[in-house]
Design a protein around this motif. Structure first.
Motif, PDB file in Angstrom:
ATOM      1  N   ILE A 183       0.745  -1.612   0.027  1.00 24.13           N
ATOM      2  CA  ILE A 183       0.442   0.105   0.202  1.00 24.13           C
ATOM      3  C   ILE A 183       1.025   1.782  -0.137  1.00 24.13           C
ATOM      4  O   ILE A 183       1.072   2.645  -0.856  1.00 24.13           O
ATOM      5  CB  ILE A 183      -1.178  -0.007   0.931  1.00 24.13           C
ATOM      6  CG1 ILE A 183      -2.157  -0.979   0.703  1.00 24.13           C
ATOM      7  CG2 ILE A 183      -1.691   1.286   1.491  1.00 24.13           C
ATOM      8  CD1 ILE A 183      -3.029  -1.739   1.999  1.00 24.13           C
ATOM      9  N   SER A 184       2.267   1.023   0.617  1.00 21.87           N
ATOM     10  CA  SER A 184       2.725   2.343   0.682  1.00 21.87           C
ATOM     11  C   SER A 184       4.033   2.973  -0.567  1.00 21.87           C
ATOM     12  O   SER A 184       3.692   4.000  -0.439  1.00 21.87           O
ATOM     13  CB  SER A 184       3.671   2.244   2.491  1.00 21.87           C
ATOM     14  OG  SER A 184       4.601   1.378   2.008  1.00 21.87           O
ATOM     15  N   GLN A 185       3.893   1.736  -1.059  1.00 23.76           N
ATOM     16  CA  GLN A 185       4.993   1.558  -2.162  1.00 23.76           C
ATOM     17  C   GLN A 185       3.731   2.527  -3.381  1.00 23.76           C
ATOM     18  O   GLN A 185       4.080   3.159  -4.145  1.00 23.76           O
ATOM     19  CB  GLN A 185       5.377   0.618  -2.995  1.00 23.76           C
ATOM     20  CG  GLN A 185       6.020   0.423  -3.777  1.00 23.76           C
ATOM     21  CD  GLN A 185       7.465   0.653  -3.258  1.00 23.76           C
ATOM     22  OE1 GLN A 185       8.015  -0.427  -2.529  1.00 23.76           O
ATOM     23  NE2 GLN A 185       8.456   1.565  -3.101  1.00 23.76           N
ATOM     24  N   MET A 186       2.272   1.805  -3.360  1.00 23.96           N
ATOM     25  CA  MET A 186       1.998   2.308  -4.430  1.00 23.96           C
ATOM     26  C   MET A 186       1.744   3.688  -4.073  1.00 23.96           C
ATOM     27  O   MET A 186       1.059   4.089  -5.687  1.00 23.96           O
ATOM     28  CB  MET A 186       0.144   1.250  -4.904  1.00 23.96           C
ATOM     29  CG  MET A 186       0.224   0.423  -4.778  1.00 23.96           C
ATOM     30  SD  MET A 186      -1.183  -0.511  -4.423  1.00 23.96           S
ATOM     31  CE  MET A 186      -1.147  -2.427  -5.352  1.00 23.96           C
ATOM     32  N   LEU A 187       1.326   4.470  -2.973  1.00 22.23           N
ATOM     33  CA  LEU A 187       1.306   5.466  -2.765  1.00 22.23           C
ATOM     34  C   LEU A 187       2.077   6.365  -3.019  1.00 22.23           C
ATOM     35  O   LEU A 187       2.553   7.456  -3.497  1.00 22.23           O
ATOM     36  CB  LEU A 187       0.756   6.142  -1.526  1.00 22.23           C
ATOM     37  CG  LEU A 187      -0.279   5.307  -0.440  1.00 22.23           C
ATOM     38  CD1 LEU A 187      -0.380   5.302   0.939  1.00 22.23           C
ATOM     39  CD2 LEU A 187      -1.834   6.018  -1.280  1.00 22.23           C
ATOM     40  N   SER A 188       3.482   5.787  -2.903  1.00 22.03           N
ATOM     41  CA  SER A 188       4.640   6.605  -3.560  1.00 22.03           C
ATOM     42  C   SER A 188       4.642   6.880  -5.083  1.00 22.03           C
ATOM     43  O   SER A 188       5.192   7.819  -5.906  1.00 22.03           O
ATOM     44  CB  SER A 188       5.357   5.743  -3.048  1.00 22.03           C
ATOM     45  OG  SER A 188       6.277   5.867  -1.949  1.00 22.03           O
ATOM     46  N   VAL A 189       4.345   5.350  -6.096  1.00 24.69           N
ATOM     47  CA  VAL A 189       3.873   5.848  -7.126  1.00 24.69           C
ATOM     48  C   VAL A 189       3.117   6.990  -7.673  1.00 24.69           C
ATOM     49  O   VAL A 189       3.552   7.048  -8.487  1.00 24.69           O
ATOM     50  CB  VAL A 189       3.441   4.370  -7.547  1.00 24.69           C
ATOM     51  CG1 VAL A 189       3.302   4.115  -9.094  1.00 24.69           C
ATOM     52  CG2 VAL A 189       4.731   2.851  -7.622  1.00 24.69           C
ATOM     53  N   ILE A 190       1.758   6.956  -7.282  1.00 24.27           N
ATOM     54  CA  ILE A 190       1.132   7.749  -7.512  1.00 24.27           C
ATOM     55  C   ILE A 190       1.268   9.058  -7.277  1.00 24.27           C
ATOM     56  O   ILE A 190       1.475   9.893  -8.114  1.00 24.27           O
ATOM     57  CB  ILE A 190       0.004   7.293  -6.782  1.00 24.27           C
ATOM     58  CG1 ILE A 190      -0.750   6.625  -6.965  1.00 24.27           C
ATOM     59  CG2 ILE A 190      -1.736   9.133  -6.525  1.00 24.27           C
ATOM     60  CD1 ILE A 190      -2.097   5.801  -5.902  1.00 24.27           C
ATOM     61  N   LEU A 191       2.213   9.250  -6.592  1.00 16.58           N
ATOM     62  CA  LEU A 191       3.369  10.704  -6.142  1.00 16.58           C
ATOM     63  C   LEU A 191       4.226  11.351  -7.177  1.00 16.58           C
ATOM     64  O   LEU A 191       3.759  12.346  -7.755  1.00 16.58           O
ATOM     65  CB  LEU A 191       3.583  11.051  -4.778  1.00 16.58           C
ATOM     66  CG  LEU A 191       3.029  10.840  -3.769  1.00 16.58           C
ATOM     67  CD1 LEU A 191       3.144  11.019  -2.546  1.00 16.58           C
ATOM     68  CD2 LEU A 191       1.467  12.381  -3.715  1.00 16.58           C
ATOM     69  N   CYS A 192       5.055  10.083  -7.015  1.00 15.73           N
ATOM     70  CA  CYS A 192       5.461   9.818  -8.077  1.00 15.73           C
ATOM     71  C   CYS A 192       5.680  10.715  -9.595  1.00 15.73           C
ATOM     72  O   CYS A 192       5.734  11.515 -10.784  1.00 15.73           O
ATOM     73  CB  CYS A 192       6.216   8.582  -8.538  1.00 15.73           C
ATOM     74  SG  CYS A 192       8.197   9.028  -7.698  1.00 15.73           S
ATOM     75  N   LEU A 193       3.820   9.894 -10.172  1.00 18.32           N
ATOM     76  CA  LEU A 193       3.635   9.695 -11.038  1.00 18.32           C
ATOM     77  C   LEU A 193       3.092  11.258 -11.876  1.00 18.32           C
ATOM     78  O   LEU A 193       3.433  11.972 -12.619  1.00 18.32           O
ATOM     79  CB  LEU A 193       2.490   9.219 -12.275  1.00 18.32           C
ATOM     80  CG  LEU A 193       3.124   7.680 -11.680  1.00 18.32           C
ATOM     81  CD1 LEU A 193       2.261   6.480 -11.931  1.00 18.32           C
ATOM     82  CD2 LEU A 193       3.918   7.025 -13.031  1.00 18.32           C
ATOM     83  N   ILE A 194       2.358  11.486 -10.543  1.00 18.42           N
ATOM     84  CA  ILE A 194       1.476  12.674 -10.412  1.00 18.42           C
ATOM     85  C   ILE A 194       2.481  13.690 -11.162  1.00 18.42           C
ATOM     86  O   ILE A 194       2.208  15.399 -11.001  1.00 18.42           O
ATOM     87  CB  ILE A 194       0.630  13.452  -8.964  1.00 18.42           C
ATOM     88  CG1 ILE A 194      -0.229  12.381  -8.999  1.00 18.42           C
ATOM     89  CG2 ILE A 194       0.289  14.945  -8.756  1.00 18.42           C
ATOM     90  CD1 ILE A 194      -1.095  11.650  -8.008  1.00 18.42           C
ATOM     91  N   ARG A 195       3.744  14.087  -9.947  1.00 16.36           N
ATOM     92  CA  ARG A 195       5.304  14.684  -9.519  1.00 16.36           C
ATOM     93  C   ARG A 195       5.231  15.038 -11.914  1.00 16.36           C
ATOM     94  O   ARG A 195       5.695  16.197 -12.546  1.00 16.36           O
ATOM     95  CB  ARG A 195       6.434  13.695  -9.302  1.00 16.36           C
ATOM     96  CG  ARG A 195       7.440  15.099  -9.462  1.00 16.36           C
ATOM     97  CD  ARG A 195       7.569  16.720  -9.295  1.00 16.36           C
ATOM     98  NE  ARG A 195       8.761  17.094  -9.501  1.00 16.36           N
ATOM     99  CZ  ARG A 195       9.226  18.473  -9.751  1.00 16.36           C
ATOM    100  NH1 ARG A 195       7.814  18.980  -9.345  1.00 16.36           N
ATOM    101  NH2 ARG A 195      10.199  18.715 -10.117  1.00 16.36           N
TER     102      ARG A 195
END
Length: 377
Positions: A183-195
């Protein structure tokens, strides 16, 4: 550049270690053994993909340094397409083969059910792990090591909180420790892609442009496959070592597993210097700044070796107390201390090879460190 990279990796290591710390303290030695034996098998499964991502980082950094933004864009979108395919395949392979691999490693029957549950849950998040490494690699290749740091801090906090809720509060089992990581890794990916999507810089990602450019895919694989193979070789060798540890039973698995988490923290500064050298060398060679390349290489070697030995001595002195943070069982501490006392004073040798490998990858010579690692492992 290396400092935020170090802090980011520190937080990544923190949430990898949080699973072991919380599981060991709340669920016991058997559960700790199941989680602690996970590192080598996980690294085997994701190491090849991560190595290719490192190769792509070299390609992106070189084009970025040369201001060839058109090819850089194609390389970024090709890498994301590769990540989507690789993540899906890794999910299928990881979930299907986890029991087979664990039995080949002679995992004790008492630990096996927990290990299988942990691995299968972990590998359901393979797409997130692969895309996370790729997105971080893209940002680092263009010299942005700050945003990856912010995302790692956020995901580390989420992972620890979820670990405490699942394992500490509800005592739900080791598979929920893996779920917290996913779950925590998925949230990181979402933030990276938004950036990457929202930035107005030259490395902006357009979702519609994500596809394979076969010429650049060949370049990425040419640069990255040796690193990926090197990761796989290291993993296979470490799995052989882990199989021998497993033969000594769950206390050895828990003790040596706890030491490996401590070593992961201790070796972070060196790993980050090696990663920083790859980007630094790649960008400056692309810009034809050859004197900066030489000075940076010398600086990286001296700092890496000096840091490694200082950290090794510190761990050697305080290892009993560090192992006890994971599990206070005397036999678990004894196994962890035995391994640490033999290994830690020789960190400087491993550091030298890591930094040299980082320099050579940045120079596009990734086959040489692969062959050296193949021989040594």
């Amino acid at each position: 550049f290396a400092l935020p990279l170090f802090l980011g990796n520190l937080f990544q290591q923190l949430y990898n270690t949080a699973d072991s710390l919380i599981v060991g303290n709340f669920l016991g030695s058997e559960a700790l053994a199941a989680v602690s034996s996970s590192g080598n098998l996980i690294f085997l499964m994701v190491g090849l993909v991560n190595g290719i991502s490192m190769g792509a980082g070299v390609v992106i950094a070189r084009y970025f340094g040369a201001k060839d933004y058109d090819r850089m864009q194609k390389a970024i979108h090709t890498l994301l397409a590769f990540g989507l395919v690789a993540g899906a395949l890794l999910t299928l392979v990881g979930v299907a083969l986890s029991p087979v691999m664990l039995r080949l490693m002679d995992t004790p029957e008492t630990v096996l059910p927990n290990s299988i549950s942990y691995f299968r849950t972990y590998f359901t998040g393979s797409l997130a792990f692969v895309l996370y490494n790729i997105c971080m690699g893209i940002l680092q290749a263009v010299g942005d090591s700050r945003h990856p740091l912010y995302y790692l801090i956020f995901s580390s906090i989420v992972n620890i909180v979820l670990d405490l809720i699942f394992c500490g509060g509800f005592r739900l089992g080791v598979e929920f420790a893996a779920l917290a990581t996913v779950i925590s890794q998925m949230l990181s990916v979402i933030l990276c892609l938004i950036r990457l999507i929202r930035t107005k810089d030259v490395y902006q990602v357009n979702v519609r442009e994500i596809h394979f450019d076969w010429t650049l895919l060949k370049q990425i694989i040419h640069q990255g496959l040796p690193s990926g193979m090197q990761n796989s070789i290291i993993s296979i060798a470490n799995m052989v070592v882990q199989s021998n540890i497993n033969a000594f039973g769950k206390m050895a698995m828990a003790g040596c597993g706890a030491y490996s988490k401590i070593e992961g923290f201790g070796f972070l500064p060196i790993t980050c210097f090696a990663m920083a050298m790859t980007t630094f060398i790649g960008q400056n060679l692309g810009a034809k700044e050859f004197e900066r390349v030489k000075k940076g290489a010398r600086f990286g070697i001296l700092c890496g070796v000096g840091l490694a030995e200082g950290v090794g001595i510190a761990i050697n002195l305080f290892i009993p107390q560090l192992i006890a943070l994971f599990d206070r069982t005397p036999e678990v501490i004894r196994f962890g201390v035995t391994q640490a006392k033999i290994v830690t004073l020789f960190y400087f040798l491993l550091s030298f090879s890591h930094v040299i490998a980082g320099i050579m990858r940045g120079a596009g010579k990734s086959v040489v460190p692969m062959l050296v690692m193949l021989i040594s492992w």
